[in-house]
Design a protein around this motif. Structure first.
Motif, PDB file in Angstrom:
ATOM      1  N   SER A 228     101.250 -55.791 -30.033  1.00  0.00           N
ATOM      2  CA  SER A 228     102.684 -55.668 -30.258  1.00  0.00           C
ATOM      3  C   SER A 228     102.978 -54.684 -31.381  1.00  0.00           C
ATOM      4  N   PRO A 229     104.119 -53.967 -31.300  1.00  0.00           N
ATOM      5  CA  PRO A 229     104.469 -52.989 -32.337  1.00  0.00           C
ATOM      6  C   PRO A 229     104.632 -53.655 -33.696  1.00  0.00           C
ATOM      7  N   LEU A 230     104.285 -52.942 -34.736  1.00  0.00           N
ATOM      8  CA  LEU A 230     104.417 -53.446 -36.097  1.00  0.00           C
ATOM      9  C   LEU A 230     105.864 -53.340 -36.555  1.00  0.00           C
ATOM     10  N   ALA A 245      91.898 -41.303 -33.391  1.00  0.00           N
ATOM     11  CA  ALA A 245      93.337 -41.540 -33.342  1.00  0.00           C
ATOM     12  C   ALA A 245      93.961 -41.031 -32.064  1.00  0.00           C
ATOM     13  N   ASN A 246      93.414 -39.974 -31.467  1.00  0.00           N
ATOM     14  CA  ASN A 246      94.050 -39.460 -30.263  1.00  0.00           C
ATOM     15  C   ASN A 246      93.944 -40.437 -29.101  1.00  0.00           C
ATOM     16  N   SER A 251      98.113 -43.460 -25.725  1.00  0.00           N
ATOM     17  CA  SER A 251      98.629 -44.657 -25.068  1.00  0.00           C
ATOM     18  C   SER A 251     100.147 -44.571 -24.919  1.00  0.00           C
ATOM     19  N   PRO A 252     100.672 -45.127 -23.846  1.00  0.00           N
ATOM     20  CA  PRO A 252     102.137 -45.128 -23.677  1.00  0.00           C
ATOM     21  C   PRO A 252     102.825 -45.849 -24.826  1.00  0.00           C
ATOM     22  N   ASN A 253     103.885 -45.270 -25.333  1.00  0.00           N
ATOM     23  CA  ASN A 253     104.666 -45.875 -26.415  1.00  0.00           C
ATOM     24  C   ASN A 253     103.812 -46.195 -27.636  1.00  0.00           C
TER      25      ASN A 253
END
Length: 354
Positions: A228-230, A245-246, A251-253
Motif C-alpha cells: 500500500s502507498p505510504l 530502483a528502476n 511498476s504501475p502507480n
C-alpha cells in the motif's frame, strides 16, 4: 549497499584557524564547523554494542580544544558479504580496516567535545543492505553544517560486521534504543526529527517515527510491506539508472498521483512540495551506489573488484557495483541531490521556506 530483493526488502559563522570552512561538496554553504564523534550504543538485553557515527554543528561551543581532522573507522568484511549473499562460511579474518577521511574539510574531531546543550533537529541515517554507517557521511557532514545533528547506526546487515547477529536484534530494536540513548545517555534533545534511508534503509525510514517526522528515501521505495502507498510527507530521490530502483519505478502507480514529480535542475528557486519525488532519467543517470560517499565506494572497488568474476560466475547480485567502477560519479551526484535534501529538511524541520 547490496540488496536481495526490493519487495523484502547549517546563521552564525564559527572560524577555526587550522581549517578552511568550505565544503567540497556544496561550496560556500558551511556556516558551522562540524564535529564528528563515534559512539557505542549499548543494548544490554542482547549483550551487544552497536557502533554509531555522530555529526553535530559547533555553533556556540565554549570548550577549549585544538581542532584536528577525524577519521572514519570503516571495515569491509568479506565473511559478512559471503554469508549474506551466498551463505558461504568464510573465515572471520577475511576483513579489511580503513581509516577514511571526511569529505568536507570543515569537519573536526569531536571525540572530546560535548553535544549541543540546546534542543537540536535530529536526523537519523539508515544504510542499506550490506552498507555502512558511513555510506551517507558526505550528506551527514553537509546537513550538520546547516545545524542538524546526524546519527547513523550500524544495522545488522552492515558489511562491517562489528557485532555478531543475535536473534531478535533487528533494525527497529536498534533504532528504538538509539532514540532513547540520544536523550537519556547522550543528552541530545530533539526540536524535530527526520530520517533518511538508502535502499533497504528506506524500509527503516518508513517504519520509524510518526507523521511529524521528515522523511527522505534515496534509491528505494515508498510503499508499506503490504504494497500500500505510504501516507504522510516525504521526498523520494531515485534514478532510472539504478539497477534496483528502476524495478520499483517500472511498476504501475509506483509514485502516487499526489506526489509532485520534480524536474531536475529547476527545483531550488521555489519551495519543495511536502510530498515530492525526483527521478533522474538521462543516459548518465546515477546508479544505486552513486548516491553514497565517494570514499566508501572507492575502498569497495579497491577491495572487492577481484571478486567480481566470482560473483558473476555464481550469479551473486552486485547491485551496480560493476557500473560504478566505470561511472565514478559520487561527487557529481552529490552536487545535484545534496542541496535538494538540505532544502527539504530545512523546510520540514526548521520551517525555512523559499
Amino acid at each position: 549497499m547490496f540488496l536481495r530483493d526490493l519487495s523484502t526488502t547549517i546563521l552564525a559563522f564559527t572560524a577555526l584557524p587550522a581549517l578552511a570552512l568550505q565544503s567540497q561538496v556544496t561550496p560556500a554553504t558551511a556556516p558551522f564547523t562540524v564535529a564528528y564523534k563515534s559512539q557505542s550504543l549499548s543494548i544490554p538485553e542482547y549483550n551487544t554494542k552497536v557502533p554509531v557515527a555522530c555529526w553535530f554543528p559547533l555553533s556556540d561551543t565554549k570548550e577549549d580544544f585544538t581542532p584536528t581532522k577525524p577519521t572514519y573507522e570503516h571495515r569491509i568484511s568479506v565473511r559478512k558479504i559471503g554469508q549474506m549473499l551466498a551463505q558461504w562460511n568464510i573465515p572471520r579474518f577475511f576483513a579489511s580496516d580503513y581509516m577514511l577521511q571526511p569529505t568536507g574539510n570543515y569537519v573536526v574531531d569531536g571525540s572530546a567535545l560535548s553535544y549541543p546543550c540546546q534542543k537540536m533537529p535530529i536526523i537519523l541515517l539508515a544504510h542499506g543492505y550490506l552498507g555502512s554507517r558511513f555510506d551517507l557521511s558526505h550528506l551527514a557532514e553537509v546537513l550538520a553544517s546547516r545545524g542538524f545533528v546526524c546519527v547513523a547506526a550500524e544495522y545488522p546487515e552492515s558489511l562491517a560486521s562489528s557485532y555478531d547477529p543475535v536473534p531478535g536484534l533487528d533494525r527497529k530494536v536498534i533504532t528504538d534504543a538509539l532514540l532513547e540513548a540520544l536523550q537519556k545517555d547522550w543528552n541530545i534533545r530533539a526540536s524535530a526529527y527526520g530520517i533518511i534511508g538508502h535502499s533497504l534503509g528506506c524500509g527503516t525510514a518508513i517504519q520509524t517515527g510518526d507523521d511529524s517526522w521528515a522523511r527522505v528515501f534515496i534509491s528505494g521505495f515508498t510503499r508499506q510491506r503490504d504494497g500500500s502507498p505510504l501516507k504522510g510527507n516525504y521526498l523520494l530521490v531515485t534514478s532510472m539508472g539504478d539497477g534496483l530502483a528502476n524495478r520499483f519505478l517500472s511498476s504501475p502507480n509506483a509514485i502516487p498521483s499526489d506526489v509532485i514529480r520534480l524536474p531536475e535542475g529547476t527545483i531550488m528557486n521555489q519551495p519543495i512540495p511536502k510530498r515530492a519525488a525526483i527521478v533522474y532519467d538521462r543516459p548518465d543517470a546515477p546508479n544505486h551506489i552513486s548516491f553514497l560517499t565517494e570514499s566508501t565506494n572507492d575502498v569497495m572497488i579497491e577491495y572487492l573488484s577481484p571478486l567480481l568474476p566470482v560473483a558473476r560466475l555464481f550469479n551473486i547480485p552486485v547491485l551496480d557495483f560493476d557500473r560504478y567502477q566505470v561511472s565514478r560519479d559520487s561527487k557529481v551526484t552529490a552536487d545535484v541531490y545534496h542541496p535538494l535534501i538540505v532544502k527539504y529538511m530545512e523546510q520540514e524541520m526548521l520551517g525555512r521556506r523559499a
